[in-house]
Design an enzyme around this catalytic site. Structure first.
Site, PDB file in Angstrom:
ATOM      1  N   VAL A 174      -0.089   4.329   1.545  1.00  0.00           N
ATOM      2  CA  VAL A 174       0.584   5.605   1.263  1.00  0.00           C
ATOM      3  C   VAL A 174       0.259   6.623   2.356  1.00  0.00           C
ATOM      4  O   VAL A 174       1.149   7.302   2.878  1.00  0.00           O
ATOM      5  CB  VAL A 174       0.180   6.151  -0.136  1.00  0.00           C
ATOM      6  CG1 VAL A 174       0.765   7.538  -0.365  1.00  0.00           C
ATOM      7  CG2 VAL A 174       0.620   5.197  -1.237  1.00  0.00           C
ATOM      8  N   LYS A 200       0.571  -0.075 -20.289  1.00  0.00           N
ATOM      9  CA  LYS A 200      -0.276  -0.646 -19.246  1.00  0.00           C
ATOM     10  C   LYS A 200      -0.975  -1.865 -19.827  1.00  0.00           C
ATOM     11  O   LYS A 200      -1.179  -1.958 -21.043  1.00  0.00           O
ATOM     12  CB  LYS A 200      -1.334   0.396 -18.824  1.00  0.00           C
ATOM     13  CG  LYS A 200      -1.812   0.266 -17.404  1.00  0.00           C
ATOM     14  CD  LYS A 200      -0.900   0.982 -16.416  1.00  0.00           C
ATOM     15  CE  LYS A 200      -1.398   0.853 -15.011  1.00  0.00           C
ATOM     16  NZ  LYS A 200      -0.581   1.561 -14.043  1.00  0.00           N
TER      17      LYS A 200
HETATM   18  P1  NAD Z   1      -4.736   1.641  -0.055  1.00  0.00           P
HETATM   19  O1  NAD Z   1      -5.827   0.820  -0.617  1.00  0.00           O
HETATM   20  O2  NAD Z   1      -3.731   1.002   0.844  1.00  0.00           O
HETATM   21  O3  NAD Z   1      -5.349   2.890   0.749  1.00  0.00           O
HETATM   22  C1  NAD Z   1      -6.459   3.622   0.327  1.00  0.00           C
HETATM   23  C2  NAD Z   1      -7.223   3.995   1.579  1.00  0.00           C
HETATM   24  O4  NAD Z   1      -8.265   4.908   1.212  1.00  0.00           O
HETATM   25  C3  NAD Z   1      -7.892   2.804   2.270  1.00  0.00           C
HETATM   26  O5  NAD Z   1      -7.571   2.794   3.651  1.00  0.00           O
HETATM   27  C4  NAD Z   1      -9.374   3.057   2.041  1.00  0.00           C
HETATM   28  O6  NAD Z   1     -10.196   2.556   3.085  1.00  0.00           O
HETATM   29  C5  NAD Z   1      -9.400   4.564   1.975  1.00  0.00           C
HETATM   30  N1  NAD Z   1     -10.608   5.129   1.365  1.00  0.00           N
HETATM   31  C6  NAD Z   1     -11.341   4.636   0.338  1.00  0.00           C
HETATM   32  N2  NAD Z   1     -12.391   5.446   0.097  1.00  0.00           N
HETATM   33  C7  NAD Z   1     -12.294   6.477   0.956  1.00  0.00           C
HETATM   34  C8  NAD Z   1     -13.061   7.630   1.203  1.00  0.00           C
HETATM   35  N3  NAD Z   1     -14.166   7.892   0.508  1.00  0.00           N
HETATM   36  N4  NAD Z   1     -12.667   8.499   2.156  1.00  0.00           N
HETATM   37  C9  NAD Z   1     -11.563   8.242   2.892  1.00  0.00           C
HETATM   38  N5  NAD Z   1     -10.799   7.157   2.730  1.00  0.00           N
HETATM   39  C10 NAD Z   1     -11.154   6.280   1.771  1.00  0.00           C
HETATM   40  O7  NAD Z   1      -4.015   2.316  -1.325  1.00  0.00           O
HETATM   41  P2  NAD Z   1      -2.597   3.025  -1.369  1.00  0.00           P
HETATM   42  O8  NAD Z   1      -1.608   2.072  -1.911  1.00  0.00           O
HETATM   43  O9  NAD Z   1      -2.351   3.707  -0.078  1.00  0.00           O
HETATM   44  O10 NAD Z   1      -2.841   4.111  -2.518  1.00  0.00           O
HETATM   45  C11 NAD Z   1      -3.590   5.268  -2.263  1.00  0.00           C
HETATM   46  C12 NAD Z   1      -3.752   6.073  -3.548  1.00  0.00           C
HETATM   47  O11 NAD Z   1      -2.473   6.391  -4.086  1.00  0.00           O
HETATM   48  C13 NAD Z   1      -4.502   5.338  -4.671  1.00  0.00           C
HETATM   49  O12 NAD Z   1      -5.216   6.296  -5.424  1.00  0.00           O
HETATM   50  C14 NAD Z   1      -3.382   4.771  -5.520  1.00  0.00           C
HETATM   51  O13 NAD Z   1      -3.793   4.544  -6.847  1.00  0.00           O
HETATM   52  C15 NAD Z   1      -2.373   5.904  -5.426  1.00  0.00           C
HETATM   53  N6  NAD Z   1      -0.997   5.481  -5.669  1.00  0.00           N
HETATM   54  C16 NAD Z   1      -0.429   4.547  -4.877  1.00  0.00           C
HETATM   55  C17 NAD Z   1       0.867   4.163  -5.104  1.00  0.00           C
HETATM   56  C18 NAD Z   1       1.535   3.152  -4.226  1.00  0.00           C
HETATM   57  O14 NAD Z   1       2.761   3.035  -4.267  1.00  0.00           O
HETATM   58  N7  NAD Z   1       0.797   2.441  -3.408  1.00  0.00           N
HETATM   59  C19 NAD Z   1       1.616   4.738  -6.147  1.00  0.00           C
HETATM   60  C20 NAD Z   1       1.013   5.732  -6.949  1.00  0.00           C
HETATM   61  C21 NAD Z   1      -0.304   6.088  -6.687  1.00  0.00           C
END
Ligand code: NAD
Length: 367
Positions: free
Chosen positions: A196, A92
Protein backbone atom coordinates in the site's frame (compact mmCIF):
# COMPACT_ATOMS: atom_id res chain seq x y z
CA UNK A 1 -17.11 -32.88 12.01
CA UNK A 2 -18.18 -31.03 15.09
CA UNK A 3 -20.14 -27.86 14.41
CA UNK A 4 -21.03 -25.68 17.33
CA UNK A 5 -23.06 -22.71 16.25
CA UNK A 6 -23.13 -20.23 19.07
CA UNK A 7 -25.92 -17.78 18.58
CA UNK A 8 -25.90 -14.77 20.85
CA UNK A 9 -23.04 -16.23 22.85
CA UNK A 10 -24.88 -19.29 24.08
CA UNK A 11 -22.70 -22.32 24.68
CA UNK A 12 -19.20 -22.97 25.89
CA UNK A 13 -17.47 -20.10 24.13
CA UNK A 14 -17.88 -17.20 26.48
CA UNK A 15 -18.41 -14.55 23.85
CA UNK A 16 -20.72 -12.29 25.80
CA UNK A 17 -18.10 -11.46 28.40
CA UNK A 18 -15.67 -10.58 25.62
CA UNK A 19 -15.21 -6.82 25.42
CA UNK A 20 -15.46 -7.11 21.62
CA UNK A 21 -18.90 -8.76 21.64
CA UNK A 22 -21.46 -6.47 19.98
CA UNK A 23 -24.70 -8.32 19.29
CA UNK A 24 -23.04 -10.49 16.67
CA UNK A 25 -25.59 -12.50 14.68
CA UNK A 26 -23.55 -15.71 14.52
CA UNK A 27 -20.43 -16.91 16.26
CA UNK A 28 -19.50 -20.34 14.97
CA UNK A 29 -16.82 -22.41 16.59
CA UNK A 30 -15.40 -24.70 13.90
CA UNK A 31 -13.56 -27.80 15.11
CA UNK A 32 -12.67 -30.78 12.96
CA UNK A 33 -10.75 -33.49 14.74
CA UNK A 34 -9.69 -35.35 11.58
CA UNK A 35 -7.91 -32.42 9.98
CA UNK A 36 -7.00 -30.60 13.20
CA UNK A 37 -8.91 -27.47 12.16
CA UNK A 38 -9.72 -25.02 14.92
CA UNK A 39 -11.37 -21.85 13.71
CA UNK A 40 -14.06 -19.29 14.50
CA UNK A 41 -16.41 -17.57 12.07
CA UNK A 42 -18.17 -14.41 13.25
CA UNK A 43 -21.04 -12.77 11.42
CA UNK A 44 -21.58 -9.36 12.96
CA UNK A 45 -24.43 -7.88 10.96
CA UNK A 46 -26.19 -8.75 7.69
CA UNK A 47 -28.78 -5.96 7.46
CA UNK A 48 -27.18 -4.58 4.28
CA UNK A 49 -26.27 -7.92 2.71
CA UNK A 50 -24.17 -11.06 3.23
CA UNK A 51 -21.35 -10.73 5.74
CA UNK A 52 -18.14 -10.42 3.72
CA UNK A 53 -14.70 -10.47 5.27
CA UNK A 54 -11.40 -12.26 4.97
CA UNK A 55 -10.21 -15.42 6.65
CA UNK A 56 -7.09 -14.88 8.76
CA UNK A 57 -4.68 -17.58 9.93
CA UNK A 58 -2.63 -16.74 13.00
CA UNK A 59 -1.01 -18.70 15.86
CA UNK A 60 -3.28 -17.26 18.56
CA UNK A 61 -2.11 -18.12 22.07
CA UNK A 62 -5.57 -19.41 22.97
CA UNK A 63 -9.18 -19.55 21.82
CA UNK A 64 -10.18 -16.42 23.75
CA UNK A 65 -7.57 -14.35 21.90
CA UNK A 66 -8.87 -15.68 18.58
CA UNK A 67 -12.42 -14.91 19.66
CA UNK A 68 -11.55 -11.30 20.57
CA UNK A 69 -9.90 -10.83 17.20
CA UNK A 70 -12.73 -12.29 15.11
CA UNK A 71 -15.41 -10.36 17.01
CA UNK A 72 -13.54 -7.06 16.64
CA UNK A 73 -12.60 -7.63 13.00
CA UNK A 74 -16.10 -8.74 11.91
CA UNK A 75 -17.68 -5.69 13.57
CA UNK A 76 -15.13 -3.50 11.80
CA UNK A 77 -16.17 -4.98 8.45
CA UNK A 78 -19.82 -4.02 9.04
CA UNK A 79 -18.80 -0.40 9.58
CA UNK A 80 -16.30 -0.37 6.71
CA UNK A 81 -18.76 -1.77 4.15
CA UNK A 82 -21.63 0.44 5.34
CA UNK A 83 -19.48 3.57 5.06
CA UNK A 84 -18.32 2.53 1.59
CA UNK A 85 -21.98 2.25 0.59
CA UNK A 86 -21.72 -1.46 -0.22
CA UNK A 87 -24.61 -3.96 -0.13
CA UNK A 88 -22.67 -6.14 2.31
CA UNK A 89 -22.56 -6.84 6.00
CA UNK A 90 -19.60 -7.62 8.21
CA UNK A 91 -18.02 -10.96 8.95
CA UNK A 92 -14.63 -12.52 9.46
CA UNK A 93 -13.06 -15.92 10.05
CA UNK A 94 -9.93 -16.83 11.96
CA UNK A 95 -8.05 -20.13 11.79
CA UNK A 96 -5.97 -20.85 14.88
CA UNK A 97 -2.61 -22.02 13.59
CA UNK A 98 0.75 -21.06 12.20
CA UNK A 99 0.44 -20.27 8.47
CA UNK A 100 4.04 -21.43 7.96
CA UNK A 101 3.55 -24.93 9.38
CA UNK A 102 -0.12 -25.78 10.00
CA UNK A 103 -1.70 -25.55 6.55
CA UNK A 104 -3.06 -28.63 4.80
CA UNK A 105 -5.66 -29.31 2.08
CA UNK A 106 -7.72 -31.12 4.73
CA UNK A 107 -7.87 -28.03 6.97
CA UNK A 108 -9.12 -25.88 4.10
CA UNK A 109 -11.63 -28.53 3.04
CA UNK A 110 -13.02 -28.66 6.59
CA UNK A 111 -13.08 -24.84 6.74
CA UNK A 112 -15.01 -24.67 3.47
CA UNK A 113 -17.65 -27.04 4.87
CA UNK A 114 -18.23 -24.79 7.87
CA UNK A 115 -18.47 -21.76 5.57
CA UNK A 116 -20.85 -23.65 3.28
CA UNK A 117 -23.09 -24.58 6.20
CA UNK A 118 -23.92 -20.88 6.61
CA UNK A 119 -25.56 -20.88 3.14
CA UNK A 120 -23.97 -17.64 1.96
CA UNK A 121 -24.62 -15.62 5.09
CA UNK A 122 -20.82 -15.39 5.38
CA UNK A 123 -18.59 -14.99 2.29
CA UNK A 124 -14.89 -15.39 2.82
CA UNK A 125 -11.86 -13.77 1.16
CA UNK A 126 -8.11 -13.36 1.65
CA UNK A 127 -6.58 -11.98 4.83
CA UNK A 128 -3.21 -12.17 6.54
CA UNK A 129 -1.76 -15.68 6.63
CA UNK A 130 -4.05 -16.85 3.81
CA UNK A 131 -2.95 -16.92 0.17
CA UNK A 132 -4.95 -17.03 -3.04
CA UNK A 133 -3.80 -20.68 -3.39
CA UNK A 134 -5.35 -21.47 0.03
CA UNK A 135 -8.56 -19.73 -0.99
CA UNK A 136 -8.69 -21.81 -4.15
CA UNK A 137 -8.71 -24.94 -1.96
CA UNK A 138 -11.64 -23.48 -0.02
CA UNK A 139 -13.38 -22.52 -3.27
CA UNK A 140 -13.26 -26.09 -4.54
CA UNK A 141 -15.76 -27.05 -1.80
CA UNK A 142 -17.95 -23.95 -1.43
CA UNK A 143 -19.18 -21.12 -3.65
CA UNK A 144 -19.03 -18.59 -0.83
CA UNK A 145 -15.53 -17.30 -1.59
CA UNK A 146 -14.34 -14.09 -3.27
CA UNK A 147 -10.91 -13.19 -4.61
CA UNK A 148 -10.01 -16.37 -6.45
CA UNK A 149 -10.55 -15.49 -10.11
CA UNK A 150 -7.42 -15.37 -12.27
CA UNK A 151 -8.68 -12.50 -14.42
CA UNK A 152 -8.47 -9.78 -11.78
CA UNK A 153 -6.52 -6.59 -12.35
CA UNK A 154 -3.19 -6.60 -10.43
CA UNK A 155 -3.46 -10.45 -10.13
CA UNK A 156 -6.03 -10.10 -7.36
CA UNK A 157 -3.84 -7.93 -5.12
CA UNK A 158 -6.14 -5.27 -3.61
CA UNK A 159 -3.26 -2.98 -2.49
CA UNK A 160 -3.21 -0.68 -5.56
CA UNK A 161 -6.92 0.02 -5.07
CA UNK A 162 -6.51 0.48 -1.33
CA UNK A 163 -3.70 2.96 -2.09
CA UNK A 164 -5.93 4.75 -4.62
CA UNK A 165 -8.61 5.16 -1.94
CA UNK A 166 -6.05 6.49 0.54
CA UNK A 167 -4.77 8.90 -2.13
CA UNK A 168 -8.25 10.33 -2.77
CA UNK A 169 -8.79 10.53 1.00
CA UNK A 170 -5.56 12.49 1.48
CA UNK A 171 -6.69 14.97 -1.17
CA UNK A 172 -10.01 15.45 0.67
CA UNK A 173 -8.21 15.92 3.99
CA UNK A 174 -5.77 18.47 2.53
CA UNK A 175 -8.66 20.41 0.99
CA UNK A 176 -10.51 20.49 4.32
CA UNK A 177 -7.61 21.19 6.64
CA UNK A 178 -5.44 23.49 4.50
CA UNK A 179 -7.98 24.76 1.91
CA UNK A 180 -5.69 23.48 -0.87
CA UNK A 181 -7.18 21.64 -3.84
CA UNK A 182 -3.90 20.30 -5.15
CA UNK A 183 -1.14 18.20 -3.58
CA UNK A 184 1.60 20.32 -5.21
CA UNK A 185 4.43 20.65 -2.66
CA UNK A 186 2.36 19.03 0.10
CA UNK A 187 4.68 16.82 2.16
CA UNK A 188 3.43 13.37 3.19
CA UNK A 189 5.30 11.20 5.72
CA UNK A 190 4.51 7.57 4.87
CA UNK A 191 5.10 4.99 7.60
CA UNK A 192 5.68 1.65 5.85
CA UNK A 193 6.87 1.09 2.28
CA UNK A 194 5.03 -2.18 1.72
CA UNK A 195 2.44 -2.75 -0.99
CA UNK A 196 0.00 0.00 0.00
CA UNK A 197 2.76 2.45 0.99
CA UNK A 198 4.64 2.15 -2.29
CA UNK A 199 1.57 2.39 -4.54
CA UNK A 200 0.55 5.43 -2.51
CA UNK A 201 3.96 7.09 -2.89
CA UNK A 202 3.74 6.60 -6.65
CA UNK A 203 0.31 8.27 -6.84
CA UNK A 204 1.43 11.11 -4.58
CA UNK A 205 4.47 11.87 -6.74
CA UNK A 206 2.35 11.86 -9.89
CA UNK A 207 0.19 14.50 -8.15
CA UNK A 208 3.19 16.72 -7.36
CA UNK A 209 3.53 15.88 -3.65
CA UNK A 210 6.76 15.39 -1.72
CA UNK A 211 7.10 12.15 0.24
CA UNK A 212 9.18 10.96 3.16
CA UNK A 213 9.17 7.28 4.06
CA UNK A 214 10.43 4.84 6.66
CA UNK A 215 10.40 1.06 6.90
CA UNK A 216 12.07 -1.66 8.93
CA UNK A 217 12.53 -3.66 5.72
CA UNK A 218 15.54 -2.42 3.72
CA UNK A 219 14.38 -3.95 0.41
CA UNK A 220 11.02 -2.18 0.58
CA UNK A 221 12.77 1.02 1.63
CA UNK A 222 15.09 0.85 -1.37
CA UNK A 223 12.11 0.38 -3.71
CA UNK A 224 10.43 3.45 -2.19
CA UNK A 225 13.63 5.46 -2.62
CA UNK A 226 13.67 4.50 -6.30
CA UNK A 227 10.21 6.06 -6.56
CA UNK A 228 11.68 9.35 -5.33
CA UNK A 229 10.79 9.28 -1.63
CA UNK A 230 13.15 10.74 0.96
CA UNK A 231 14.22 8.15 3.55
CA UNK A 232 13.60 8.92 7.22
CA UNK A 233 14.63 6.86 10.27
CA UNK A 234 11.83 4.67 11.66
CA UNK A 235 11.89 6.55 14.97
CA UNK A 236 11.69 9.96 13.25
CA UNK A 237 8.68 9.47 10.99
CA UNK A 238 6.23 10.91 13.55
CA UNK A 239 8.27 14.04 14.27
CA UNK A 240 9.61 14.70 10.79
CA UNK A 241 8.25 17.92 9.31
CA UNK A 242 5.27 17.05 7.11
CA UNK A 243 1.74 18.18 6.27
CA UNK A 244 0.23 14.68 6.33
CA UNK A 245 1.16 11.57 8.28
CA UNK A 246 0.13 8.41 6.38
CA UNK A 247 0.39 5.26 8.51
CA UNK A 248 0.75 2.29 6.13
CA UNK A 249 2.42 -0.30 8.37
CA UNK A 250 0.98 -1.60 11.61
CA UNK A 251 -1.87 -0.64 13.98
CA UNK A 252 -2.02 1.20 17.32
CA UNK A 253 0.62 3.77 16.37
CA UNK A 254 -1.48 6.73 17.55
CA UNK A 255 -1.19 6.81 21.31
CA UNK A 256 -0.76 9.33 24.18
CA UNK A 257 2.93 9.83 23.39
CA UNK A 258 3.02 9.76 19.57
CA UNK A 259 0.09 12.16 19.10
CA UNK A 260 1.87 14.88 21.10
CA UNK A 261 5.01 14.43 18.97
CA UNK A 262 3.22 14.44 15.62
CA UNK A 263 4.35 17.20 13.28
CA UNK A 264 1.59 16.80 10.65
CA UNK A 265 -1.88 18.27 11.14
CA UNK A 266 -3.50 15.44 9.16
CA UNK A 267 -3.44 11.68 9.78
CA UNK A 268 -4.62 9.80 6.68
CA UNK A 269 -3.21 6.38 5.82
CA UNK A 270 -4.01 2.79 4.92
CA UNK A 271 -3.11 0.88 8.10
CA UNK A 272 -5.90 -0.81 10.05
CA UNK A 273 -6.69 0.13 13.67
CA UNK A 274 -4.37 3.13 13.80
CA UNK A 275 -5.68 4.38 17.16
CA UNK A 276 -4.35 2.56 20.23
CA UNK A 277 -7.84 3.00 21.66
CA UNK A 278 -10.96 4.94 20.72
CA UNK A 279 -10.14 7.81 23.15
CA UNK A 280 -7.22 8.77 20.92
CA UNK A 281 -9.62 10.15 18.33
CA UNK A 282 -10.42 12.89 20.86
CA UNK A 283 -6.73 13.41 21.66
CA UNK A 284 -6.05 14.01 17.96
CA UNK A 285 -8.95 16.44 17.68
CA UNK A 286 -7.76 18.24 20.81
CA UNK A 287 -4.38 18.78 19.14
CA UNK A 288 -6.06 20.24 16.03
CA UNK A 289 -5.10 17.17 13.98
CA UNK A 290 -7.58 16.03 11.34
CA UNK A 291 -7.97 12.25 11.44
CA UNK A 292 -9.34 10.37 8.42
CA UNK A 293 -10.79 7.25 10.13
CA UNK A 294 -8.89 4.21 8.88
CA UNK A 295 -12.02 2.14 8.27
CA UNK A 296 -13.25 4.83 5.86
CA UNK A 297 -10.07 5.71 3.98
CA UNK A 298 -8.74 2.15 3.48
CA UNK A 299 -11.95 0.66 2.00
CA UNK A 300 -10.55 0.37 -1.56
CA UNK A 301 -9.82 -3.35 -1.12
CA UNK A 302 -13.30 -4.27 0.11
CA UNK A 303 -14.87 -2.17 -2.67
CA UNK A 304 -12.92 -4.32 -5.15
CA UNK A 305 -14.15 -7.49 -3.40
CA UNK A 306 -17.71 -6.18 -3.77
CA UNK A 307 -17.06 -5.54 -7.47
CA UNK A 308 -16.23 -9.24 -7.85
CA UNK A 309 -19.42 -10.21 -6.01
CA UNK A 310 -21.55 -7.99 -8.22
CA UNK A 311 -19.63 -8.62 -11.44
CA UNK A 312 -19.39 -4.87 -12.12
CA UNK A 313 -16.64 -3.14 -14.13
CA UNK A 314 -13.29 -1.89 -12.85
CA UNK A 315 -14.34 1.59 -14.00
CA UNK A 316 -17.36 1.50 -11.66
CA UNK A 317 -15.09 0.19 -8.91
CA UNK A 318 -12.69 3.13 -9.26
CA UNK A 319 -15.64 5.54 -9.26
CA UNK A 320 -16.88 3.99 -6.03
CA UNK A 321 -13.42 4.21 -4.47
CA UNK A 322 -13.16 7.87 -5.47
CA UNK A 323 -16.36 8.44 -3.44
CA UNK A 324 -14.28 7.80 -0.29
CA UNK A 325 -13.24 11.45 -0.67
CA UNK A 326 -16.88 12.65 -0.53
CA UNK A 327 -17.64 10.45 2.48
CA UNK A 328 -14.61 11.84 4.30
CA UNK A 329 -15.52 15.43 3.44
CA UNK A 330 -19.00 14.86 4.93
CA UNK A 331 -17.43 13.34 8.05
CA UNK A 332 -14.93 16.22 8.43
CA UNK A 333 -17.70 18.84 8.13
CA UNK A 334 -19.99 17.08 10.64
CA UNK A 335 -17.10 16.74 13.05
CA UNK A 336 -16.33 20.45 12.73
CA UNK A 337 -19.97 21.45 13.19
CA UNK A 338 -20.80 19.13 16.09
CA UNK A 339 -17.49 18.91 17.97
CA UNK A 340 -17.65 15.11 17.74
CA UNK A 341 -14.53 13.27 16.62
CA UNK A 342 -14.31 12.15 13.00
CA UNK A 343 -14.21 8.51 14.15
CA UNK A 344 -17.43 8.96 16.13
CA UNK A 345 -19.17 10.73 13.25
CA UNK A 346 -18.12 7.92 10.89
CA UNK A 347 -19.50 5.28 13.26
CA UNK A 348 -22.79 7.14 13.57
CA UNK A 349 -23.17 7.34 9.78
CA UNK A 350 -22.44 3.62 9.45
CA UNK A 351 -24.89 2.70 12.22
CA UNK A 352 -27.58 4.84 10.62
CA UNK A 353 -27.02 2.99 7.34
CA UNK A 354 -27.13 -0.57 8.60
CA UNK A 355 -29.88 0.04 11.13
CA UNK A 356 -31.98 2.04 8.70
CA UNK A 357 -31.86 -0.81 6.19
CA UNK A 358 -33.24 -3.16 8.83
CA UNK A 359 -36.11 -0.76 9.51
CA UNK A 360 -36.86 -0.52 5.77
CA UNK A 361 -36.84 -4.32 5.49
CA UNK A 362 -39.21 -4.63 8.40
CA UNK A 363 -41.54 -2.05 6.90
CA UNK A 364 -41.59 -3.74 3.48
CA UNK A 365 -42.02 -7.26 4.85
CA UNK A 366 -44.84 -6.07 7.08
CA UNK A 367 -46.60 -4.37 4.15
P1 NAD B 1 2.77 -4.93 3.72
O1 NAD B 1 3.10 -6.04 4.63
O2 NAD B 1 3.00 -5.09 2.25
O3 NAD B 1 3.54 -3.59 4.17
C1 NAD B 1 3.73 -3.21 5.50
C2 NAD B 1 5.10 -2.57 5.57
O4 NAD B 1 5.26 -1.99 6.87
C3 NAD B 1 6.25 -3.57 5.38
O5 NAD B 1 7.16 -3.09 4.40
C4 NAD B 1 6.89 -3.63 6.76
O6 NAD B 1 8.28 -3.89 6.71
C5 NAD B 1 6.59 -2.24 7.27
N1 NAD B 1 6.71 -2.09 8.72
C6 NAD B 1 6.41 -2.99 9.69
N2 NAD B 1 6.69 -2.46 10.90
C7 NAD B 1 7.13 -1.21 10.69
C8 NAD B 1 7.57 -0.17 11.53
N3 NAD B 1 7.62 -0.31 12.85
N4 NAD B 1 7.94 1.01 10.98
C9 NAD B 1 7.93 1.17 9.64
N5 NAD B 1 7.54 0.22 8.78
C10 NAD B 1 7.15 -0.96 9.30
O7 NAD B 1 1.22 -4.59 4.01
P2 NAD B 1 0.23 -3.73 3.12
O8 NAD B 1 -0.61 -4.65 2.32
O9 NAD B 1 0.99 -2.64 2.46
O10 NAD B 1 -0.73 -3.12 4.24
C11 NAD B 1 -0.29 -2.07 5.06
C12 NAD B 1 -1.36 -1.75 6.10
O11 NAD B 1 -2.59 -1.43 5.46
C13 NAD B 1 -1.68 -2.91 7.06
O12 NAD B 1 -2.02 -2.36 8.32
C14 NAD B 1 -2.90 -3.54 6.44
O13 NAD B 1 -3.67 -4.24 7.39
C15 NAD B 1 -3.62 -2.30 5.93
N6 NAD B 1 -4.54 -2.57 4.83
C16 NAD B 1 -4.08 -3.10 3.68
C17 NAD B 1 -4.95 -3.34 2.65
C18 NAD B 1 -4.47 -3.90 1.35
O14 NAD B 1 -5.20 -3.84 0.36
N7 NAD B 1 -3.26 -4.42 1.30
C19 NAD B 1 -6.32 -3.02 2.77
C20 NAD B 1 -6.78 -2.44 3.97
C21 NAD B 1 -5.86 -2.22 5.00
Amino acid sequence: MNIQCLLKAEGSLNAKVSCSYDNHEIIMLCEDEASGLKAIIAVHNTNLGPAVGGCRMYPYANQQQALEDVLRLSRGMTYKSALAGLPMGGGKAVIIGDPATDKSPEIFKAMSQFIDSLNGKYITAEDSGISVADLKLVASHTDHVLGVTDQQEFGGDPSPLTAFGVFTGIKAAVAHQYGKHSLDDICIAVQGAGLVGRYLIQLLHEAGAITKVCDVNSTNLRKAKELGAEIVEVDDIITTEADVFAPCAMGAILNDQSILLLSAKIVAGGANNQLENSAHAATLKGQGILYAPDFVINAGGIIEVCRQMQGSSMQDCRKKIAEIADTLTTIFKHSQETGKTTAHVAELIAEQRFNRKLTNNRVSSAA
